[in-house]
Design an enzyme around this catalytic site. Structure first.
Site, PDB file in Angstrom:
ATOM      1  N   ASN A  44       1.333   2.973  -7.221  1.00  0.00           N
ATOM      2  CA  ASN A  44       0.813   2.180  -6.112  1.00  0.00           C
ATOM      3  C   ASN A  44       0.357   0.839  -6.669  1.00  0.00           C
ATOM      4  OD1 ASN A  44      -0.378   1.228  -3.730  1.00  0.00           O
ATOM      5  ND2 ASN A  44      -2.324   2.243  -4.198  1.00  0.00           N
ATOM      6  N   MET A  60       0.851  -1.193   0.000  1.00  0.00           N
ATOM      7  CA  MET A  60       0.000   0.000   0.000  1.00  0.00           C
ATOM      8  C   MET A  60       0.883   1.239   0.000  1.00  0.00           C
ATOM      9  SD  MET A  60      -3.008   1.137   2.657  1.00  0.00           S
ATOM     10  CE  MET A  60      -1.920   1.441   4.045  1.00  0.00           C
ATOM     11  N   CYS A  61       0.714   2.091  -0.981  1.00  0.00           N
ATOM     12  CA  CYS A  61       1.433   3.356  -1.084  1.00  0.00           C
ATOM     13  C   CYS A  61       0.425   4.469  -1.338  1.00  0.00           C
ATOM     14  CB  CYS A  61       2.449   3.322  -2.226  1.00  0.00           C
ATOM     15  SG  CYS A  61       3.739   2.076  -2.048  1.00  0.00           S
ATOM     16  N   GLY A  62       0.862   5.693  -1.205  1.00  0.00           N
ATOM     17  CA  GLY A  62       0.021   6.837  -1.521  1.00  0.00           C
ATOM     18  C   GLY A  62       0.603   7.606  -2.685  1.00  0.00           C
ATOM     19  N   ARG A 105      -0.446   5.645   4.399  1.00  0.00           N
ATOM     20  CA  ARG A 105      -0.340   4.646   3.335  1.00  0.00           C
ATOM     21  C   ARG A 105       1.110   4.245   3.053  1.00  0.00           C
ATOM     22  NH1 ARG A 105      -4.902   3.698   0.550  1.00  0.00           N
ATOM     23  NH2 ARG A 105      -3.640   2.708  -1.099  1.00  0.00           N
TER      24      ARG A 105
END
Length: 305
Positions: free
Chosen positions: A185, A1-3, A31
């Site tokens: 992402n 999970m990334c932003g 995130r």
């Protein structure tokens, strides 16, 4: 999970996009706690053949001088600065002048051949800032609050497939054509299927990070005559896995989402600003609007100034 996040000012004038992106990414900090990065376009004001190099150098005697000597074999060094960083490394930033863009990648490879040195990026129309740590730590270290520009993209990283360091932080850049960056992402599950044809064409990969694969893919399509929208549409067809990504160019931003819609994405705009992000809370940092649009599965969107 990334932003991931992007913001574009429609009038093409300089605005406080560094501060905007800092707030947008801080709202997405949950995130991705590992690292964060920015690509801020339009504010460098360089002459036509000038480039900004951003180089990580281990803090040991004589090494920075060796870097400068390597650069000066190709170009005189204009303005430069040393940014104290973390973990016994410094960031050396310098302005250079080249006869053509084709000289940039070979110079970067020469610098990278020095032990304990790595070039984070080289650019003409954007400033890249990326490091390990929280968004606010990085913002204070590099003063992103004061950075002006026309548009920007950014990222908060939760590492799942590669090491956590400054170089593997997003954005990633391609040198196939000038000033193309990507924040991402998700995962590209057919990574090697995408990468191998690009390598056969001579494109050089520095990591096994799938985001680097995306940026080279898009840049290769643009170099082959595709429009940005066409390149993104083809990427959605060719790439497997859950993903959403934002590409930055000197003209604006593009957005793409996988065909199953497995990664979040929202966008909104008003008379002044277009913005996109992983979550609505990030958009609220740059505009007050009730008309937030979900990015649909397989959707591609381009906003250029």
């Amino acid at each position: 999970m990334c932003g991931i996040a992007g913001v574009v000012y429609k009038d093409g004038k300089l605005h406080s996009v560094g501060a905007d992106m800092t707030r947008m990414l801080h709202a997405l900090q949950h995130r991705g706690p590992d690292s964060a990065g920015f690509a801020i376009y339009g504010g460098l004001g360089l002459e036509e053949n000038d480039y900004l190099l951003n180089i990580e150098v281990k803090d040991k005697p004589g090494l920075l001088d060796m870097v400068k000597e390597t650069v000066e074999l190709v170009s005189p060094i204009g303005s430069d600065e040393v940014i104290p960083s973390v973990e016994n490394h410094i960031i050396y930033r310098c302005r250079i002048t080249l006869e053509s863009f084709s000289q940039l990648k070979p110079l970067i490879m020469d610098i990278d051949s020095i032990d304990d040195v790595i070039v984070l990026n080289g650019s003409h129309s954007f400033e890249m800032i990326k490091d390990v740590g929280s968004v606010l730590e990085i913002a204070d270290r590099y003063d992103t609050w004061s950075k002006k520009g026309t548009h920007a993209i950014g990222h908060t990283r939760f590492s799942t497939e590669s090491i956590v360091d400054r170089y593997h932080a997003h954005p990633f850049q391609s040198y196939i054509i000038p000033d193309i960056t990507v924040v991402h992402n998700g995962q590209i599950t057919n990574y090697w299927k995408i990468r191998e044809p690009l390598e056969r064409k001579g494109h050089i990969f520095e990591t096994n990070n799938d985001t680097e694969c995306i940026v080279h893919y898009v840049a290769d399509k643009l170099a082959s005559g595709y429009s940005l929208e066409e390149a993104l549409e083809q990427s959605v067809k060719d790439m497997d896995g859950p993903f959403s990504y934002i590409v930055g160019t000197p003209q604006g931003v593009g957005i793409a989402k996988d065909q199953l819609g497995l990664r979040p994405g929202v966008m909104a705009e008003n008379d002044e600003v277009f913005a996109v992000a992983s979550e609505e809370v990030s958009l609220r940092e740059v505009m007050d609007t009730s008309e937030v649009e979900q990015i649909s599965p397989g959707e591609v969107r381009v906003y250029e100034i």
